[in-house]
Design a protein around this motif. Structure first.
Motif, PDB file in Angstrom:
ATOM      1  N   ILE A   1     -38.252  43.713 -24.981  1.00  0.00           N
ATOM      2  CA  ILE A   1     -37.937  45.112 -25.008  1.00  0.00           C
ATOM      3  C   ILE A   1     -37.311  45.501 -26.326  1.00  0.00           C
ATOM      4  O   ILE A   1     -36.700  44.709 -27.169  1.00  0.00           O
ATOM      5  N   PHE A   2     -37.594  46.710 -26.680  1.00  0.00           N
ATOM      6  CA  PHE A   2     -36.773  47.159 -28.045  1.00  0.00           C
ATOM      7  C   PHE A   2     -35.700  47.947 -27.812  1.00  0.00           C
ATOM      8  O   PHE A   2     -35.535  49.198 -27.462  1.00  0.00           O
ATOM      9  N   PRO A   3     -34.525  47.365 -27.804  1.00  0.00           N
ATOM     10  CA  PRO A   3     -33.147  47.908 -27.375  1.00  0.00           C
ATOM     11  C   PRO A   3     -32.960  49.344 -28.229  1.00  0.00           C
ATOM     12  O   PRO A   3     -31.867  49.945 -27.596  1.00  0.00           O
ATOM     13  N   GLU A   4     -33.429  49.437 -29.380  1.00  0.00           N
ATOM     14  CA  GLU A   4     -33.099  50.733 -30.053  1.00  0.00           C
ATOM     15  C   GLU A   4     -33.656  51.861 -29.533  1.00  0.00           C
ATOM     16  O   GLU A   4     -33.268  53.047 -29.798  1.00  0.00           O
ATOM     17  N   GLY A   5     -34.759  51.730 -28.770  1.00  0.00           N
ATOM     18  CA  GLY A   5     -35.628  52.740 -28.020  1.00  0.00           C
ATOM     19  C   GLY A   5     -36.509  53.194 -29.146  1.00  0.00           C
ATOM     20  O   GLY A   5     -37.741  53.134 -29.011  1.00  0.00           O
ATOM     21  N   THR A   6     -35.811  54.113 -30.147  1.00  0.00           N
ATOM     22  CA  THR A   6     -36.874  54.777 -31.002  1.00  0.00           C
ATOM     23  C   THR A   6     -36.947  53.939 -32.320  1.00  0.00           C
ATOM     24  O   THR A   6     -35.995  53.300 -32.627  1.00  0.00           O
ATOM     25  N   ARG A   7     -38.501  53.982 -32.676  1.00  0.00           N
ATOM     26  CA  ARG A   7     -38.653  53.213 -33.958  1.00  0.00           C
ATOM     27  C   ARG A   7     -38.054  53.963 -35.159  1.00  0.00           C
ATOM     28  O   ARG A   7     -38.363  55.080 -35.318  1.00  0.00           O
ATOM     29  N   ARG A   8     -37.251  53.366 -36.068  1.00  0.00           N
ATOM     30  CA  ARG A   8     -36.668  53.922 -37.240  1.00  0.00           C
ATOM     31  C   ARG A   8     -36.608  52.973 -38.353  1.00  0.00           C
ATOM     32  O   ARG A   8     -36.024  51.919 -38.268  1.00  0.00           O
ATOM     33  N   ASN A   9     -37.394  53.325 -39.518  1.00  0.00           N
ATOM     34  CA  ASN A   9     -37.348  52.550 -40.552  1.00  0.00           C
ATOM     35  C   ASN A   9     -36.568  52.834 -41.630  1.00  0.00           C
ATOM     36  O   ASN A   9     -36.835  53.273 -42.754  1.00  0.00           O
ATOM     37  N   THR A  10     -35.115  52.508 -41.514  1.00  0.00           N
ATOM     38  CA  THR A  10     -34.178  53.132 -42.196  1.00  0.00           C
ATOM     39  C   THR A  10     -33.395  51.773 -43.220  1.00  0.00           C
ATOM     40  O   THR A  10     -32.482  52.269 -43.696  1.00  0.00           O
TER      41      THR A  10
END
Length: 284
Positions: free
Chosen positions: A178-187
């Motif tokens: 599971i990706f708990p951040e939900g939305t992918r963000r390369n910051t």
């Protein structure tokens, strides 16, 4: 004696020829073109492989073992894009057990890293947003691989779908990613986590296994840049949920996020230091 003359090239053939001749110059001269071309190659190969593999996967539908077949067909994409993955903590992923893997989510490139991880994990499925199912042929292939599709706009229904699937995963000692951040963000940082993964782990009394991707310093969506690069993927020791209750979700979430953030920052420093040294050597 008959003289054979070549037929004149059609307009389409002229255009294709000019495009093929221009391709190397565009690739080397424009980072924007190179950015879009690399993603075109990435998605194109995945789609073609999906078409090829779907008839084979249909013999064992919704079987997570199909993901091993998919990873063997797609893992070479990383080499084409110039991305190298270095796996640490392999022993935590190799162990045959059911657990909830939580990983930071920066880009669709994360999937390329997973292609290198699946032979290590062996049995692992992924929670994905429902919209991906309709991106055929990829969506159909993913369904045949046993991915769990959820409606992110309906949290109660999503949790019910996952909880139902978890019982089967526990019986078969299958990992749930599971990706708990939900939305992918390369910051360059790990963002806040949603609670879903931790509710699932506590309700099923399964350990949390954190996985951390180092930063994609070689990629920038705003700058339309995708260069060659190196990524460290670190699997941390599992965090037990034995005896925990729903009221413990916030503490478990923060503990996991803090551990992952520490590793994320340390591996970023390591990668960037190595990158700077390499660049300095090249400039000498």
């Amino acid at each position: 004696m008959a003289i054979i003359t070549a037929a004149p090239l059609s307009l389409l053939e002229w255009i294709l020829g000019i495009c093929l001749i221009s391709l190397p110059f565009l690739y080397e001269g424009s980072k924007t073109f190179r950015y879009h071309f690399k993603f075109f190659v990435y998605y194109g190969i995945v789609m073609v492989n999906a078409i090829i593999l779907i008839p084979i996967m249909m013999f064992r539908p919704k079987n997570v073992k199909n993901l091993l077949l998919a990873s063997s067909a797609c893992h070479h994409i990383s080499s084409l894009l110039g991305i190298r993955w270095h796996i640490r903590g392999r022993e935590h992923l190799e162990k045959e057990r059911a657990c909830v893997i939580v990983a930071n989510h920066q880009s669709s490139l994360d999937i390329l890293g997973m292609f290198d991880l699946w032979p290590v994990m062996d049995k692992c499925t992924v929670v994905a947003k429902r919209e991906l199912f309709y991106a055929w042929p990829f969506g159909l292939a993913a369904w045949l691989c046993g991915l769990i599709f959820i409606d992110r706009m309906n949290s109660e229904k999503a949790r019910s779908v996952i909880n139902t699937a978890v019982e089967h995963l526990k019986d078969n000692k299958t990992k749930l990613w599971i990706f708990p951040e939900g939305t992918r963000r390369n910051t360059g940082q790990i963002h806040s986590f949603k609670k879903g993964a931790f509710h699932v782990a506590i309700n099923a009394q399964l350990p949390i296994l954190p996985v951390v991707y180092s930063s994609y310093y070689f990629m920038s969506k705003s700058e339309k840049r995708l260069d060659s690069g190196r990524v460290i993927i670190t699997a941390l020791p599992p965090i037990s949920t034995e005896g925990l209750q729903v009221k413990d979700v916030p503490d478990l979430l923060e503990k996991t996020k803090d551990l992952m953030s520490q590793v994320f920052n340390s591996t970023n420093q390591e990668i960037l230091s190595s990158f700077r040294i390499t660049k300095e050597e090249e400039e000498r």
